[in-house]
Design a protein around this motif. Structure first.
Motif, mmCIF file in Angstrom:
data_model
loop_
_atom_site.group_PDB
_atom_site.id
_atom_site.type_symbol
_atom_site.label_atom_id
_atom_site.label_comp_id
_atom_site.label_asym_id
_atom_site.label_seq_id
_atom_site.Cartn_x
_atom_site.Cartn_y
_atom_site.Cartn_z
ATOM 1 N N ALA A 183 0.851 -1.202 0.000
ATOM 2 C CA ALA A 183 0.000 0.000 0.000
ATOM 3 C C ALA A 183 0.877 1.239 0.000
ATOM 4 N N GLY A 184 0.458 2.240 -0.749
ATOM 5 C CA GLY A 184 1.175 3.511 -0.762
ATOM 6 C C GLY A 184 0.495 4.503 0.165
ATOM 7 N N GLN A 185 1.164 5.644 0.362
ATOM 8 C CA GLN A 185 0.637 6.634 1.309
ATOM 9 C C GLN A 185 -0.635 7.310 0.798
ATOM 10 N N MET A 186 -0.950 7.119 -0.492
ATOM 11 C CA MET A 186 -2.159 7.755 -1.037
ATOM 12 C C MET A 186 -3.237 6.720 -1.340
ATOM 13 N N SER A 187 -3.203 5.634 -0.586
ATOM 14 C CA SER A 187 -4.103 4.514 -0.887
ATOM 15 C C SER A 187 -5.573 4.884 -0.723
ATOM 16 N N SER A 188 -5.869 5.865 0.139
ATOM 17 C CA SER A 188 -7.287 6.193 0.343
ATOM 18 C C SER A 188 -7.890 6.802 -0.920
ATOM 19 N N ARG A 189 -7.034 7.342 -1.803
ATOM 20 C CA ARG A 189 -7.553 7.848 -3.077
ATOM 21 C C ARG A 189 -7.346 6.852 -4.222
ATOM 22 N N TYR A 190 -6.096 6.356 -4.347
ATOM 23 C CA TYR A 190 -5.766 5.545 -5.532
ATOM 24 C C TYR A 190 -5.937 4.040 -5.307
ATOM 25 N N GLY A 191 -6.092 3.634 -4.060
ATOM 26 C CA GLY A 191 -6.243 2.207 -3.768
ATOM 27 C C GLY A 191 -4.924 1.554 -3.405
ATOM 28 N N LYS A 192 -5.020 0.275 -3.004
ATOM 29 C CA LYS A 192 -3.815 -0.514 -2.729
ATOM 30 C C LYS A 192 -3.328 -1.079 -4.055
ATOM 31 N N LEU A 266 -11.516 9.230 14.679
ATOM 32 C CA LEU A 266 -11.852 8.002 13.947
ATOM 33 C C LEU A 266 -13.228 8.125 13.284
ATOM 34 N N THR A 267 -14.170 8.737 14.001
ATOM 35 C CA THR A 267 -15.509 8.906 13.417
ATOM 36 C C THR A 267 -15.438 9.803 12.183
ATOM 37 N N ALA A 268 -14.654 10.864 12.279
ATOM 38 C CA ALA A 268 -14.533 11.770 11.126
ATOM 39 C C ALA A 268 -13.913 11.039 9.930
ATOM 40 N N MET A 269 -12.888 10.206 10.184
ATOM 41 C CA MET A 269 -12.252 9.457 9.080
ATOM 42 C C MET A 269 -13.283 8.540 8.413
ATOM 43 N N ARG A 270 -14.064 7.867 9.256
ATOM 44 C CA ARG A 270 -15.086 6.957 8.720
ATOM 45 C C ARG A 270 -16.087 7.738 7.864
ATOM 46 N N GLU A 271 -16.534 8.873 8.400
ATOM 47 C CA GLU A 271 -17.560 9.638 7.667
ATOM 48 C C GLU A 271 -17.004 10.203 6.358
ATOM 49 N N ILE A 272 -15.740 10.582 6.364
ATOM 50 C CA ILE A 272 -15.123 11.094 5.119
ATOM 51 C C ILE A 272 -15.184 10.019 4.036
ATOM 52 N N MET A 273 -14.824 8.790 4.394
ATOM 53 C CA MET A 273 -14.821 7.730 3.389
ATOM 54 C C MET A 273 -16.245 7.304 3.028
ATOM 55 N N GLN A 274 -17.135 7.320 4.027
ATOM 56 C CA GLN A 274 -18.513 6.898 3.739
ATOM 57 C C GLN A 274 -19.288 7.975 2.976
ATOM 58 N N ALA A 275 -18.736 9.198 2.951
ATOM 59 C CA ALA A 275 -19.346 10.259 2.134
ATOM 60 C C ALA A 275 -18.773 10.214 0.711
ATOM 61 N N ALA A 398 0.426 4.754 17.407
ATOM 62 C CA ALA A 398 -0.334 4.219 16.265
ATOM 63 C C ALA A 398 -0.870 5.349 15.405
ATOM 64 N N HIS A 399 -1.078 5.026 14.131
ATOM 65 C CA HIS A 399 -1.811 5.956 13.262
ATOM 66 C C HIS A 399 -2.669 5.176 12.270
ATOM 67 N N TRP A 400 -3.598 5.911 11.666
ATOM 68 C CA TRP A 400 -4.553 5.313 10.724
ATOM 69 C C TRP A 400 -4.429 6.116 9.431
ATOM 70 N N SER A 401 -3.739 5.554 8.444
ATOM 71 C CA SER A 401 -3.459 6.344 7.238
ATOM 72 C C SER A 401 -3.880 5.636 5.954
ATOM 73 N N HIS A 402 -4.487 4.477 6.072
ATOM 74 C CA HIS A 402 -5.088 3.803 4.910
ATOM 75 C C HIS A 402 -6.522 3.553 5.329
ATOM 76 N N ILE A 403 -7.417 4.465 4.926
ATOM 77 C CA ILE A 403 -8.780 4.377 5.453
ATOM 78 C C ILE A 403 -9.764 4.022 4.339
ATOM 79 N N TYR A 404 -10.797 3.323 4.724
ATOM 80 C CA TYR A 404 -11.782 2.802 3.773
ATOM 81 C C TYR A 404 -13.171 3.063 4.329
ATOM 82 N N SER A 405 -14.152 2.766 3.501
ATOM 83 C CA SER A 405 -15.524 2.955 3.928
ATOM 84 C C SER A 405 -15.872 2.044 5.117
#
Ligand SMILES: Cc1cc2nc3c(=O)[nH]c(=O)nc-3n(C[C@H](O)[C@H](O)[C@H](O)COP(=O)(O)OP(=O)(O)OC[C@H]3O[C@@H](n4cnc5c(N)ncnc54)[C@H](O)[C@@H]3O)c2cc1C
Length: 506
Positions: A183-192, A266-275, A398-405
């Motif tokens: 996975a790359g650092q931009m996986s939340s946009r371009y994917g794994k 964490l809730t904001a990250m989830r909502e960003i991806m679910q939006a 810890a950090h969360w940098s590959h986020i999904y719906s």
């Protein structure tokens, strides 16, 4: 013959151990291989073999420092230039019953390229050609041995990006990315990487060519690509890969925010991806890491959880996503900070500081797991508290940098300071692994998000795959009857007499 030395041994004993138990290729086989690739493309001196005896698995680095032997030497390093040469080398390996390991750049951190039974290392560095960019179909076809950073540079010059930017971009190969399911650092946009691979060309263990043509989708049986993506050199040797590419974005819109609590972040990250927003960067840090990653001028005293965001693309679209993303953050109590922490991260995003800490006698390990959103809080709290119980001196962040719906990767860093007791530190290091992997399985998380399984995750793979390991084992038996492709990795059977680092876990 191979044998493991289990007790602590002085470092100087290592050379004689290796020489005794891991001999170079026998003359007959060596001659056959030289006939195929030429003398210059075969390395079999002790020093050359030693150089390829390790990848970046921290466990072996620590044992080497402690003077404990854990790894085996390869019997030779071979550098084929063409597919035909590689096919012929595989034929010799099968006939002589010698295992082989496909080697990219050796940046793997799970021991995937680690020799365990006197294998021949197939170094693919001479197996190169210029990548072919197909602008209209937005894809690039590239030799598997191509360096990641070089590929990105070449694409950038033509106005494109490959979208896959692991921290190890400049020290890894395209084949390694695919083989490890990275996975790359931009996986939340371009994917794994598995979302980017359109086609591959590979050699099966007995030298047969598999050429999966690049198409957007197909409906012809199970995904054959998936047998190769993530197979870590156990099913086939990738020689060529076709990846999606993207136009370099018109704008980059960064923002740094701070949340009042981890739950809010964490809730904001989830909502960003679910939006259905697609941040190119979304890095939410726990309080510990926030303190370290924030720019010194930023105040985290009230809102201690920092998050770096970036939206990219055409100006209009990126602006809209940026606004919507920040609205979601604000709804969860985030305040906006300066962009200095983003700039700080940009400067160091391809660097690693583990070596400095290790040089001072410390231990550093990073472990990444994937959990559903409902499980992330318990995965974080339980692992953190068990590590603290294990030994208060162990750093945990810890950090969360590959986020999904539906969930996220939880990337954890563990540091054991120099405690002046190597035996204890080695034990603590193993305990850290056992704790994280066991808790991941307990909460229905995946034991690995992007580093792969290599050899070090062997003890947990069966449970992870929920019966699926049988499918991989049967495939392996069918395709590789002599078990010559990277045996003992990915939870698959090792050859008799192998020296596996995981032996010391039981
Ligand atoms: C500092 C640092 C940061 C890292 N950051 C990231 C990150 O952000 N994201 C990430 O995903 N990973 C990361 N990694 C892990 C590592 O870089 C990746 O797993 C990378 O994809 C490995 O590529 P490589 O070319 O070095 O493969 P190698 O280490 O050479 O090999 C890894 C495995 O792939 C197999 N393999 C290699 N080439 C082929 C081939 N052509 N055909 C078949 N099998 C092959 C090998 O047999 C082995 O099992 C990091 C590692 C380090 C040291």
């Amino acid at each position: 013959m191979t044998k493991q030395i289990v007790s602590s041994k002085a470092r100087e004993d290592k050379a004689s151990h290796d020489k005794e138990f891991f001999t170079p290729l026998d003359i007959k086989t060596l001659k056959k291989i030289i006939e195929i690739v030429g003398e210059d493309s075969v390395l079999d001196s002790y020093e050359d073999r030693l150089k390829f005896s390790r990848d970046r698995l921290p466990f072996t680095t620590f044992h080497l420092r402690a003077g404990t032997v854990t790894e085996a030497l390869p019997s030779a390093v071979v550098k084929p230039r063409t597919e035909d040469e590689l096919i012929n080398v595989l034929a010799v390996a099968n006939k002589s019953n010698i295992a082989v390991i496909a080697y990219g750049a050796g940046s793997g951190v799970l021991g995937g390229a680690l020799p365990v039974c006197g294998e021949i290392i197939i170094n693919l560095e001479n197996f190169l050609g210029l990548p072919k960019i197909d602008q209209e179909n937005r894809m690039v076809t590239v030799s598997s041995a191509f360096n990641g950073g070089e590929l990105e540079k070449l694409l950038n010059e033509e106005g494109y990006t490959c979208g896959h930017h692991p921290q190890s971009l400049h020290i890894s190969t395209v084949g390694g990315w695919v083989a490890c399911r990275g996975a790359g650092q931009m996986s939340s946009r371009y994917g794994k990487i598995e979302d980017m691979v359109l086609g591959v060309r590979a050699l099966l263990p007995e030298g047969k060519v598999v050429d999966i043509k690049p198409v957007s989708r197909r409906s012809v049986g199970p995904g054959i690509l998936d047998f190769l993506i993530g197979s870590e050199g156990t099913i086939g040797i990738l020689t060529q890969v076709t990846l999606k590419i993207w136009k370099l974005p018109e704008v980059r819109l960064p923002a740094v925010v701070a949340f009042p609590s981890l739950a809010a972040g964490l809730t904001a990250m989830r909502e960003i991806m679910q939006a259905d927003l697609r941040p190119s960067v979304a890095r939410l840090y726990d309080a510990q890491e926030s303190k370290e990653k924030a720019h010194k001028d930023d105040d985290l005293s009230v809102n201690p959880i920092m998050c770096i965001l970036e939206f990219v693309g055409s100006r209009k679209l990126a602006n809209t996503e940026f606004e919507l993303g920040l609205e979601i953050c604000a709804r969860h109590g985030a305040i906006k900070l300066s962009n200095q922490s983003y700039e700080k991260w940009q400067k160091v995003r391809f660097e690693s500081y583990s070596a400095e800490f290790i040089a001072k006698g410390g231990y550093v390990e990073t472990i990444e797991i994937t959990g559903l959103w409902t499980k992330i809080p318990v995965l974080y709290e339980e692992i953190k508290s068990k590590i603290n119980e294990l030994d208060e001196r162990i750093y945990f962040g810890a950090h969360w940098s590959h986020i999904y719906s539906e969930g996220s990767c939880q990337y954890m860093t563990f540091r054991i300071p120099n405690i002046g007791d190597e035996d204890l530190a080695l034990k603590l290091h193993l305990e850290i692994w056992k704790i994280t992997q066991t808790i991941a399985l307990k909460h229905a998380a995946s034991i690995a998000h992007h580093h792969g399984a290599g050899v070090f995750r062997n003890p947990w793979i069966e449970e992870e795959l929920g019966g699926g390991l049988e499918i991989i084992k049967a495939t392996k038996r069918g395709l590789d009857p002599n078990n010559i492709l990277n045996p003992g990795k990915l939870g698959l059977p090792a050859r008799p007499g192998s020296v596996l680092p995981t032996d010391s876990m039981t």
